[in-house]
Scaffold this motif. Structure first.
Motif, PDB file in Angstrom:
ATOM      1  N   TYR A   1      37.068  36.269 -37.546  1.00 32.65           N
ATOM      2  CA  TYR A   1      36.095  37.365 -37.460  1.00 32.65           C
ATOM      3  C   TYR A   1      35.244  37.227 -36.197  1.00 32.65           C
ATOM      4  O   TYR A   1      35.001  38.205 -35.474  1.00 32.65           O
ATOM      5  CB  TYR A   1      35.198  37.376 -38.698  1.00 32.65           C
ATOM      6  N   ILE A   2      34.795  36.013 -35.910  1.00 31.43           N
ATOM      7  CA  ILE A   2      33.964  35.783 -34.725  1.00 31.43           C
ATOM      8  C   ILE A   2      34.743  36.106 -33.452  1.00 31.43           C
ATOM      9  O   ILE A   2      34.223  36.756 -32.535  1.00 31.43           O
ATOM     10  CB  ILE A   2      33.455  34.327 -34.712  1.00 31.43           C
ATOM     11  N   ALA A   3      35.994  35.663 -33.382  1.00 31.78           N
ATOM     12  CA  ALA A   3      36.811  35.937 -32.193  1.00 31.78           C
ATOM     13  C   ALA A   3      36.977  37.437 -31.973  1.00 31.78           C
ATOM     14  O   ALA A   3      36.943  37.922 -30.831  1.00 31.78           O
ATOM     15  CB  ALA A   3      38.172  35.265 -32.332  1.00 31.78           C
ATOM     16  N   GLN A   4      37.132  38.190 -33.058  1.00 28.87           N
ATOM     17  CA  GLN A   4      37.305  39.639 -32.944  1.00 28.87           C
ATOM     18  C   GLN A   4      36.039  40.337 -32.461  1.00 28.87           C
ATOM     19  O   GLN A   4      36.115  41.421 -31.869  1.00 28.87           O
ATOM     20  CB  GLN A   4      37.725  40.210 -34.298  1.00 28.87           C
ATOM     21  N   HIS A   5      34.875  39.743 -32.703  1.00 24.86           N
ATOM     22  CA  HIS A   5      33.612  40.398 -32.375  1.00 24.86           C
ATOM     23  C   HIS A   5      32.834  39.686 -31.273  1.00 24.86           C
ATOM     24  O   HIS A   5      31.697  40.063 -30.973  1.00 24.86           O
ATOM     25  CB  HIS A   5      32.745  40.498 -33.639  1.00 24.86           C
ATOM     26  N   ARG A   6      33.442  38.675 -30.670  1.00 23.07           N
ATOM     27  CA  ARG A   6      32.765  37.871 -29.644  1.00 23.07           C
ATOM     28  C   ARG A   6      32.298  38.723 -28.470  1.00 23.07           C
ATOM     29  O   ARG A   6      31.138  38.613 -28.030  1.00 23.07           O
ATOM     30  CB  ARG A   6      33.712  36.776 -29.155  1.00 23.07           C
ATOM     31  N   ALA A   7      33.151  39.570 -27.934  1.00 24.81           N
ATOM     32  CA  ALA A   7      32.808  40.343 -26.735  1.00 24.81           C
ATOM     33  C   ALA A   7      31.625  41.269 -26.995  1.00 24.81           C
ATOM     34  O   ALA A   7      30.687  41.342 -26.179  1.00 24.81           O
ATOM     35  CB  ALA A   7      34.019  41.141 -26.266  1.00 24.81           C
ATOM     36  N   ALA A   8      31.640  41.965 -28.120  1.00 23.80           N
ATOM     37  CA  ALA A   8      30.539  42.874 -28.435  1.00 23.80           C
ATOM     38  C   ALA A   8      29.242  42.108 -28.653  1.00 23.80           C
ATOM     39  O   ALA A   8      28.159  42.551 -28.234  1.00 23.80           O
ATOM     40  CB  ALA A   8      30.884  43.701 -29.670  1.00 23.80           C
ATOM     41  N   PHE A   9      29.354  40.943 -29.304  1.00 26.28           N
ATOM     42  CA  PHE A   9      28.182  40.089 -29.524  1.00 26.28           C
ATOM     43  C   PHE A   9      27.549  39.682 -28.197  1.00 26.28           C
ATOM     44  O   PHE A   9      26.324  39.773 -28.014  1.00 26.28           O
ATOM     45  CB  PHE A   9      28.616  38.863 -30.337  1.00 26.28           C
ATOM     46  N   LEU A  10      28.365  39.236 -27.253  1.00 25.32           N
ATOM     47  CA  LEU A  10      27.831  38.804 -25.956  1.00 25.32           C
ATOM     48  C   LEU A  10      27.300  39.980 -25.147  1.00 25.32           C
ATOM     49  O   LEU A  10      26.304  39.837 -24.417  1.00 25.32           O
ATOM     50  CB  LEU A  10      28.909  38.055 -25.176  1.00 25.32           C
TER      51      LEU A  10
ATOM     52  N   LEU B   1      25.517  38.060 -35.918  1.00 27.53           N
ATOM     53  CA  LEU B   1      26.959  37.942 -36.117  1.00 27.53           C
ATOM     54  C   LEU B   1      27.259  37.030 -37.300  1.00 27.53           C
ATOM     55  O   LEU B   1      28.234  37.237 -38.035  1.00 27.53           O
ATOM     56  CB  LEU B   1      27.636  37.419 -34.847  1.00 27.53           C
ATOM     57  N   GLY B   2      26.400  36.039 -37.526  1.00 27.10           N
ATOM     58  CA  GLY B   2      26.612  35.110 -38.636  1.00 27.10           C
ATOM     59  C   GLY B   2      26.587  35.799 -39.991  1.00 27.10           C
ATOM     60  O   GLY B   2      27.422  35.521 -40.858  1.00 27.10           O
ATOM     61  N   VAL B   3      25.632  36.702 -40.180  1.00 24.98           N
ATOM     62  CA  VAL B   3      25.549  37.365 -41.480  1.00 24.98           C
ATOM     63  C   VAL B   3      26.729  38.312 -41.679  1.00 24.98           C
ATOM     64  O   VAL B   3      27.254  38.451 -42.797  1.00 24.98           O
ATOM     65  CB  VAL B   3      24.200  38.085 -41.651  1.00 24.98           C
TER      66      VAL B   3
ATOM     67  N   ALA C   1      13.184  25.560 -17.828  1.00 23.71           N
ATOM     68  CA  ALA C   1      13.547  25.137 -16.473  1.00 23.71           C
ATOM     69  C   ALA C   1      14.346  26.226 -15.759  1.00 23.71           C
ATOM     70  O   ALA C   1      14.836  27.162 -16.397  1.00 23.71           O
ATOM     71  CB  ALA C   1      14.347  23.848 -16.522  1.00 23.71           C
ATOM     72  N   PRO C   2      14.498  26.102 -14.442  1.00 22.53           N
ATOM     73  CA  PRO C   2      15.402  27.020 -13.732  1.00 22.53           C
ATOM     74  C   PRO C   2      16.837  26.869 -14.242  1.00 22.53           C
ATOM     75  O   PRO C   2      17.251  25.792 -14.667  1.00 22.53           O
ATOM     76  CB  PRO C   2      15.284  26.568 -12.267  1.00 22.53           C
ATOM     77  N   ASN C   3      17.584  27.982 -14.188  1.00 21.97           N
ATOM     78  CA  ASN C   3      18.996  28.006 -14.583  1.00 21.97           C
ATOM     79  C   ASN C   3      19.210  27.654 -16.055  1.00 21.97           C
ATOM     80  O   ASN C   3      20.241  27.060 -16.422  1.00 21.97           O
ATOM     81  CB  ASN C   3      19.833  27.088 -13.684  1.00 21.97           C
ATOM     82  N   GLU C   4      18.255  28.014 -16.905  1.00 24.72           N
ATOM     83  CA  GLU C   4      18.454  27.857 -18.351  1.00 24.72           C
ATOM     84  C   GLU C   4      19.801  28.466 -18.742  1.00 24.72           C
ATOM     85  O   GLU C   4      20.206  29.505 -18.231  1.00 24.72           O
ATOM     86  CB  GLU C   4      17.335  28.560 -19.114  1.00 24.72           C
ATOM     87  N   LYS C   5      20.487  27.790 -19.668  1.00 25.32           N
ATOM     88  CA  LYS C   5      21.802  28.285 -20.093  1.00 25.32           C
ATOM     89  C   LYS C   5      22.026  27.941 -21.549  1.00 25.32           C
ATOM     90  O   LYS C   5      21.284  27.174 -22.171  1.00 25.32           O
ATOM     91  CB  LYS C   5      22.905  27.688 -19.215  1.00 25.32           C
ATOM     92  N   VAL C   6      23.090  28.507 -22.105  1.00 25.76           N
ATOM     93  CA  VAL C   6      23.555  28.121 -23.423  1.00 25.76           C
ATOM     94  C   VAL C   6      25.063  27.941 -23.354  1.00 25.76           C
ATOM     95  O   VAL C   6      25.761  28.679 -22.639  1.00 25.76           O
ATOM     96  CB  VAL C   6      23.168  29.167 -24.487  1.00 25.76           C
ATOM     97  N   GLU C   7      25.556  26.930 -24.025  1.00 27.44           N
ATOM     98  CA  GLU C   7      26.991  26.694 -24.123  1.00 27.44           C
ATOM     99  C   GLU C   7      27.559  27.701 -25.126  1.00 27.44           C
ATOM    100  O   GLU C   7      27.193  27.682 -26.307  1.00 27.44           O
ATOM    101  CB  GLU C   7      27.273  25.267 -24.589  1.00 27.44           C
ATOM    102  N   LEU C   8      28.463  28.566 -24.679  1.00 23.84           N
ATOM    103  CA  LEU C   8      28.944  29.636 -25.540  1.00 23.84           C
ATOM    104  C   LEU C   8      29.703  29.099 -26.752  1.00 23.84           C
ATOM    105  O   LEU C   8      29.593  29.655 -27.857  1.00 23.84           O
ATOM    106  CB  LEU C   8      29.806  30.606 -24.747  1.00 23.84           C
ATOM    107  N   ASP C   9      30.477  28.046 -26.579  1.00 20.22           N
ATOM    108  CA  ASP C   9      31.181  27.468 -27.724  1.00 20.22           C
ATOM    109  C   ASP C   9      30.198  27.010 -28.797  1.00 20.22           C
ATOM    110  O   ASP C   9      30.438  27.200 -29.997  1.00 20.22           O
ATOM    111  CB  ASP C   9      32.058  26.294 -27.283  1.00 20.22           C
ATOM    112  N   LEU C  10      29.087  26.398 -28.363  1.00 17.28           N
ATOM    113  CA  LEU C  10      28.089  25.931 -29.322  1.00 17.28           C
ATOM    114  C   LEU C  10      27.346  27.096 -29.951  1.00 17.28           C
ATOM    115  O   LEU C  10      27.014  27.067 -31.148  1.00 17.28           O
ATOM    116  CB  LEU C  10      27.116  24.965 -28.651  1.00 17.28           C
ATOM    117  N   LEU C  11      27.059  28.115 -29.168  1.00 18.85           N
ATOM    118  CA  LEU C  11      26.380  29.287 -29.714  1.00 18.85           C
ATOM    119  C   LEU C  11      27.210  29.890 -30.850  1.00 18.85           C
ATOM    120  O   LEU C  11      26.675  30.273 -31.906  1.00 18.85           O
ATOM    121  CB  LEU C  11      26.147  30.321 -28.616  1.00 18.85           C
ATOM    122  N   LEU C  12      28.516  29.941 -30.659  1.00 13.45           N
ATOM    123  CA  LEU C  12      29.386  30.485 -31.698  1.00 13.45           C
ATOM    124  C   LEU C  12      29.539  29.515 -32.866  1.00 13.45           C
ATOM    125  O   LEU C  12      29.835  29.942 -33.996  1.00 13.45           O
ATOM    126  CB  LEU C  12      30.743  30.846 -31.107  1.00 13.45           C
ATOM    127  N   LYS C  13      29.313  28.233 -32.636  1.00 12.77           N
ATOM    128  CA  LYS C  13      29.243  27.293 -33.754  1.00 12.77           C
ATOM    129  C   LYS C  13      28.024  27.607 -34.626  1.00 12.77           C
ATOM    130  O   LYS C  13      28.056  27.440 -35.856  1.00 12.77           O
ATOM    131  CB  LYS C  13      29.163  25.843 -33.255  1.00 12.77           C
TER     132      LYS C  13
END
Length: 473
Positions: A15-24, A138-140, A439-451
């Motif tokens: 389900y997450i893979a199917q909706h990943r693009a819209a979520f991002l 997306l989780g709910v 900090a500058p260049n704050e980021k999130v790891e997408l794999d972890l976000l989807l976890k």
């Protein structure tokens, strides 16, 4: 819908893979709003952020999604009833405001124009905290897809404030005003992180804080140290003596009653902390410091996470310019902060500090102590059924990995929710230290976000069962 554990994990991931693009796409749209609560020029943007989120939560399926006003920036409240009479209620907390950011601060790209490089999403708020708030949307939906339900297995509520990065000055009043609507059996905070990319952990508590400024007044004006020195009290000397007396030779705080009620670490808790791969040299490098120092008998992590502290944040008084100026200054000032742990009450600490100072200020020195708004500590016991639900859900998201435990050395508004709502606080965050909060260049790891999405998809069903079993009969 019946699923074995393995098929449940696969159902959620599909389900997450199917909706990943819209979520991002949605997340990057939200990240473009510069909701900087600390800068008045961005007040319209903070409001726009709140309105955007309320609309998106309604689109997600929440039948109630409202913008709540405060004396400062607006918050967002949403609610999705389970439809089951005995369903427990869970409140999710996060914040939609962000830290100031500008290209000239050292960003590689515009901080409010999200950029994906490799598997990382860079933007202010990507990890702190818009990304971690948004994974609940997306989780709910993944939870519903997994279970075949039309509403969550718990009565699900969200409270997303707009002033966390400004110290949450109006948050407690907001919670108290809406206490009835916010009532919950458990609170889930998604504004924390994990130990590392490869070491999933769950936070179990945060320290509280009390801070004060001590103003010391001697002569009505600066006076000649030759004519009057040694014959009248010097407020700068008194300030230095107060600071010097704050700790003993073992770095324990000397204020009488300071440790009363402190929840001591159990042997099991100390063993769990010791399991973490702590590298003191790397930690010192992050701290830009050259040695550790703290309360005797405790490791560095134990000191930061589970022990109360007293710190001198500033001290000043008298002449500060070049060269000498032989005076007795008319005033001096000390700023102190106290990090508090479970079992300590900020108001009790305030009384103890006031008494301690009064006992040490000599005749001829007038003093005034001003305390800021306190934050209470919060801690969830390791064996709490709701915490075990979080652990199981995280483990499923991370392919059965053993979930270890951390605490936060800092403080936050989660304790207000625990205090006002009388509900346990659980922490579910997937950010990692390299994400560069503030900090500058704050980021999130997408794999972890989807976890994080995965974990919440499993959490609501697990919590529904656990909280029902734990409820008094």
């Amino acid at each position: 819908m019946s699923d074995t554990p393995d098929s449940a994990v696969q159902t959620v991931r599909t389900y997450i893979a199917q909706h990943r693009a819209a979520f991002l796409d949605d997340l990057t749209e939200w990240l473009r709003i510069p909701s900087v609560s600390a800068q008045p020029v961005h007040a319209p943007d903070v409001r726009r952020s709140a309105e955007w989120l309320a609309a998106k939560l309604e689109e997600t399926g929440f039948p109630v999604a409202e913008v709540w006003e405060t004396d400062g920036a607006p918050a967002v409240f949403a609610e999705w009833p389970s439809g089951e009479e005995d369903a427990p209620t869970v409140l999710v907390y996060g914040h939609h405001d962000v830290q100031p950011a500008a290209l000239e601060d050292g960003w590689d790209t515009d901080p409010f124009e999200p950029v994906i490089r490799g598997n990382r999403l860079h933007a202010r708020g990507a990890a702190d905290d818009k990304g971690q708030v948004f994974f609940h949307t997306l989780g709910v939906r993944a939870h519903l897809a997994l279970t075949g339900r039309t509403a969550p297995a718990v009565n699900l509520k969200l409270l997303v404030e707009g002033e966390e990065e400004s110290g949450s000055p109006h948050f407690r009043a907001l919670v108290e005003r809406h206490r009835a609507r916010l009532a919950a059996d458990a609170v889930v905070v998604s504004d924390t992180g994990m130990w590392s990319e490869t070491r999933p952990t769950v936070c179990t508590g945060m320290r509280g804080v009390a801070d004060c400024e001590i103003d010391l007044y001697g002569p009505d004006q600066d006076i000649h140290s030759g004519s009057f020195g040694g014959a009248v009290p010097n407020p700068a000397t008194v300030a230095a003596r107060l600071v010097a007396a704050l700790h003993d030779e073992n770095e324990r705080v000397t204020i009488p009653g300071f440790y009363d009620g402190v929840a001591e670490l159990t042997d099991a808790e100390r063993e769990l902390i010791a399991e973490l791969p702590f590298d003191e040299a790397s930690w010192l490098a992050t701290a830009t410091s050259y040695g550790t120092l703290g309360e005797a008998g405790y490791s560095t992590l134990e000191r930061v996470w589970a022990r109360p502290t007293a710190e001198v944040n500033g001290i000043g008084g008298g002449y500060q310019g070049p060269g000498g100026k032989t005076i007795i200054p008319s005033s001096a000032h000390v700023k102190l902060s106290f990090r508090l742990v479970a079992g300590q009450d900020p108001h009790t600490i305030e009384v103890a500090v006031r008494d301690w100072v009064a006992d040490r200020v000599p005749a001829g020195i007038r003093h005034k102590i001003t305390f800021g708004a306190p934050t209470r500590p919060c801690l969830t016991p390791l064996d709490h059924p709701a915490l075990q639900s979080v652990v199981r859900s995280m483990s499923r998201a991370f392919d059965g990995a053993k979930i270890r435990f951390t605490r936060e050395g800092g403080s936050g508004p989660a304790a207000d929710l625990q205090d006002v709502l009388a509900a346990p606080v659980l922490f579910l965050g997937v950010s990692v230290p390299s994400d560069g909060w503030h900090a500058p260049n704050e980021k999130v790891e997408l794999d972890l976000l989807l976890k994080g999405v995965e974990a919440t998809a499993h959490l609501w069903g697990d919590l529904s069962t656990a909280l029902r079993r734990a409820a008094p009969r």
